[in-house]
Enzyme design. Structure first.
Site, mmCIF file in Angstrom:
data_model
loop_
_atom_site.group_PDB
_atom_site.id
_atom_site.type_symbol
_atom_site.label_atom_id
_atom_site.label_comp_id
_atom_site.label_asym_id
_atom_site.label_seq_id
_atom_site.Cartn_x
_atom_site.Cartn_y
_atom_site.Cartn_z
ATOM 1 N N ARG A 58 0.807 -1.226 0.000
ATOM 2 C CA ARG A 58 0.000 0.000 0.000
ATOM 3 C C ARG A 58 0.831 1.262 0.000
ATOM 4 N NH1 ARG A 58 -2.761 -3.260 3.875
ATOM 5 N NH2 ARG A 58 -4.375 -4.428 2.803
ATOM 6 N N GLU A 95 2.665 -6.480 14.084
ATOM 7 C CA GLU A 95 1.870 -6.681 15.293
ATOM 8 C C GLU A 95 1.358 -8.110 15.392
ATOM 9 O OE1 GLU A 95 -1.371 -4.624 12.684
ATOM 10 O OE2 GLU A 95 0.798 -4.685 12.732
#
Length: 172
Positions: A58, A95
């Site tokens: 992205r 994460e």
């Protein structure tokens, strides 16, 4: 424009406990996409940037548009095995997992001023690894920009040596 209204939140994706911020809804909205790129351009206009660097995937979306708007080049940071020339590699922690990033060794000329852009700042692993790759090539990171910042994950703390700008923030 409230960009949060254009971002779909999907609970428990890609695994339980993760609140995924889906930007595909923002990207398909021409006004929201234009607004986002315009905001990034406004933040970058006085930074005298030589190159915009965007991590896969992205970062490519926002990075190429921003580079065009500020008359800079664009350098992609790729996931393993996708660059055909001599590379540098940097491992990092997400994460919810681990990965590595790669850059062509000849992507950056020492002293070039670099702006890093990506869709998300979470733990800071991807962006810090990107900055380390740039600095190994003797580039100067002048700014890091993201569409979204997940503040509870404290990624900004890992990036405390850099100027960091985010358009939207969520606790997590």
């Amino acid at each position: 424009m409230d960009l949060k209204e254009k971002i779909r939140v999907i609970p428990d994706f890609p695994e339980k406990g993760i609140s995924f911020k889906d930007i595909t809804t923002l990207l398909k909205d021409k006004e929201a996409l234009k607004y986002s790129i315009d905001k990034f351009t406004e933040l970058a206009k006085d930074l005298d940037v030589d190159l915009v660097v965007g991590p896969e995937a992205r970062g490519f979306i926002f990075g190429t548009a921003l580079a065009y708007n500020i008359n800079a080049g664009f350098v992609p940071i790729r996931k393993p095995g996708k660059l055909p020339h001599k590379i540098l590699v940097q491992d990092y922690v997400l994460e919810y997992g681990k990965d590595s990033l790669e850059i062509h060794e000849d992507s950056i000329i020492p002293g070039q001023r670099i702006l890093i852009i990506d869709d998300l700042l979470a733990t800071g692993g991807t962006l810090l690894s990107t900055a380390k790759l740039i600095e190994q090539l003797k580039g100067e990171v002048v700014s890091i920009m993201t569409l979204i910042e997940l503040t509870d994950l404290k990624g900004r703390e890992k990036l405390s040596n850099y100027r960091v700008e985010s358009l939207v923030s969520y606790p997590y």
